[in-house]
Write an enzyme that holds these catalytic residues in place. Sequence first.
Site, mmCIF file in Angstrom:
data_model
loop_
_atom_site.group_PDB
_atom_site.id
_atom_site.type_symbol
_atom_site.label_atom_id
_atom_site.label_comp_id
_atom_site.label_asym_id
_atom_site.label_seq_id
_atom_site.Cartn_x
_atom_site.Cartn_y
_atom_site.Cartn_z
ATOM 1 N N GLY A 208 -28.828 2.934 21.121
ATOM 2 C CA GLY A 208 -30.188 2.609 20.673
ATOM 3 C C GLY A 208 -30.254 2.445 19.173
ATOM 4 O O GLY A 208 -29.223 2.340 18.507
ATOM 5 N N ASN A 209 -31.465 2.386 18.639
ATOM 6 C CA ASN A 209 -31.629 2.279 17.188
ATOM 7 C C ASN A 209 -32.854 3.073 16.756
ATOM 8 O O ASN A 209 -33.568 3.632 17.593
ATOM 9 C CB ASN A 209 -31.723 0.809 16.769
ATOM 10 C CG ASN A 209 -32.887 0.116 17.424
ATOM 11 O OD1 ASN A 209 -34.047 0.415 17.142
ATOM 12 N ND2 ASN A 209 -32.599 -0.804 18.338
ATOM 13 N N ARG A 210 -33.101 3.108 15.469
ATOM 14 C CA ARG A 210 -34.111 4.022 14.933
ATOM 15 C C ARG A 210 -35.513 3.423 14.808
ATOM 16 O O ARG A 210 -36.387 4.022 14.207
ATOM 17 C CB ARG A 210 -33.653 4.524 13.557
ATOM 18 C CG ARG A 210 -32.438 5.436 13.667
ATOM 19 C CD ARG A 210 -31.855 5.737 12.302
ATOM 20 N NE ARG A 210 -32.826 6.371 11.430
ATOM 21 C CZ ARG A 210 -32.675 6.490 10.111
ATOM 22 N NH1 ARG A 210 -31.595 5.996 9.533
ATOM 23 N NH2 ARG A 210 -33.591 7.071 9.378
ATOM 24 N N SER A 211 -35.734 2.252 15.381
ATOM 25 C CA SER A 211 -37.063 1.651 15.243
ATOM 26 C C SER A 211 -38.127 2.504 15.953
ATOM 27 O O SER A 211 -37.961 2.877 17.112
ATOM 28 C CB SER A 211 -37.045 0.245 15.839
ATOM 29 O OG SER A 211 -38.349 -0.271 15.843
ATOM 30 N N ALA A 275 -36.624 -4.205 17.285
ATOM 31 C CA ALA A 275 -35.216 -4.142 16.906
ATOM 32 C C ALA A 275 -34.416 -4.295 18.195
ATOM 33 O O ALA A 275 -34.380 -3.376 19.019
ATOM 34 C CB ALA A 275 -34.914 -2.816 16.230
#
Length: 403
Positions: A208-211, A275
């Site tokens: 995943g990502n930090r958005s 994102a």
Amino acid sequence: MGKPKVVLGVSGGIAAYKACELLRRLTESGHDVRVVPTESALHFVGAATWSALSGNPVSTEVWDSVHEVPHVRIGQAADVVIVAPATADMMAKAAHGLADDLLTNTLLTARCPVIFAPAMHTEMWEHPATQENVATLRRRGALVIEPAVGRLTGVDTGKGRFPDPVELFEVVRRVLARGDLGQDLAGRHVVVSAGGTREPLDPVRFLGNRSSGKQGYALARSAAARGARVTLVSANAALSEPAGVDVVPVGTAVQLREAVLKASADADAVVMAAAVADFRPGTYAAGKIKKKDGQEPAPIALVRNPDILAEIAGERPRPGQVVVGFAAETDDVLANGRAKLERKGCDLLVVNEVGERKTFGSEENEAVVLGADGSETPVPYGPKEALADTVWDLVTERLPRNS
Ligand code: CTP
């Protein structure tokens, strides 16, 4: 300057109890609120509650305190009127200009922005009589917020749910700050993607990502407040649903693509704030991947995800559609942004400089919006809402005229 004057009209629906939370937020943030319930609203929440929470007298009738001419004065003095909940009956009366109690009189005398937050069962909302009344109120300049989809009073679910009171508070705050309803996106359909995709490895793990989704949600909130019909394709954002916005939850990039493409078919603008993972694991383990004693972990093979922004910008599902992308860059921000704008083929690219404590999860943002026409619009450090409004200003300038 005195406190901003808000009239909270309450008509007779069960969601009246949720309007208490809206009232509390308004009074606690320094607004002078006059609650005007209908007689039937008092079946749900009594006058004592409205009076205690607002600190103002409460009446349903034009015959109380006649010497103060309340049926004219309350509407005239208001900076904004919000009817929450607005029943089918209340909107029918408002659309036809009836004036048989204090609230309907107030609606006829108010010259400030007027907002309706409808709540009712799906059948009542969808009935042509209600829809025509809503269209009439909108044509006359009122903001009628689309009800949310979800659990209704009984066990049934559907469209007609009262929006989150916190989000209604945001709508009122915005209207007061701008001084008008600013409906320049009325009649438009816009699609916004928000959040960050999660690409599963097994039933418990993902890439995943930090958005946080905050910028995308701010874009959706702002477009809805400007009168647009909004589809918000939301990837894993733990945020409250903006009022009047149709939220489509998704998990992965592939799901996001499907939802965005479907909604884009008739959209005037598509804003890709999500994102999106460029890669996903090539295989998905149906059972949890276990560590094995003495063995090194197996490498994870990745495959490319489709580039949704490039695809939509290339195909333009609707002629004249305006397509907006986002880019997060750490170095050579403007040069990289320009190159990305061209590569993706979009009309506008919002370029953020990212670094520690910048952008991800914060309430503020700073960006430059690059246009395919060579334009460059800097947006100084400030609330994500301000950047959202600049994006819609730039989109509006590029939209073909409404037929
Ligand atoms: N985007 C998309 N589909 C993808 C990846 C990104 O639609 N598979 C969109 C994002 O929503 C965003 C923009 O493209 O609007 C970001 O571009 P992207 O290619 O993700 O930038 P980077 O990954 O940062 O590219 P690079 O690694 O080349 O800098």
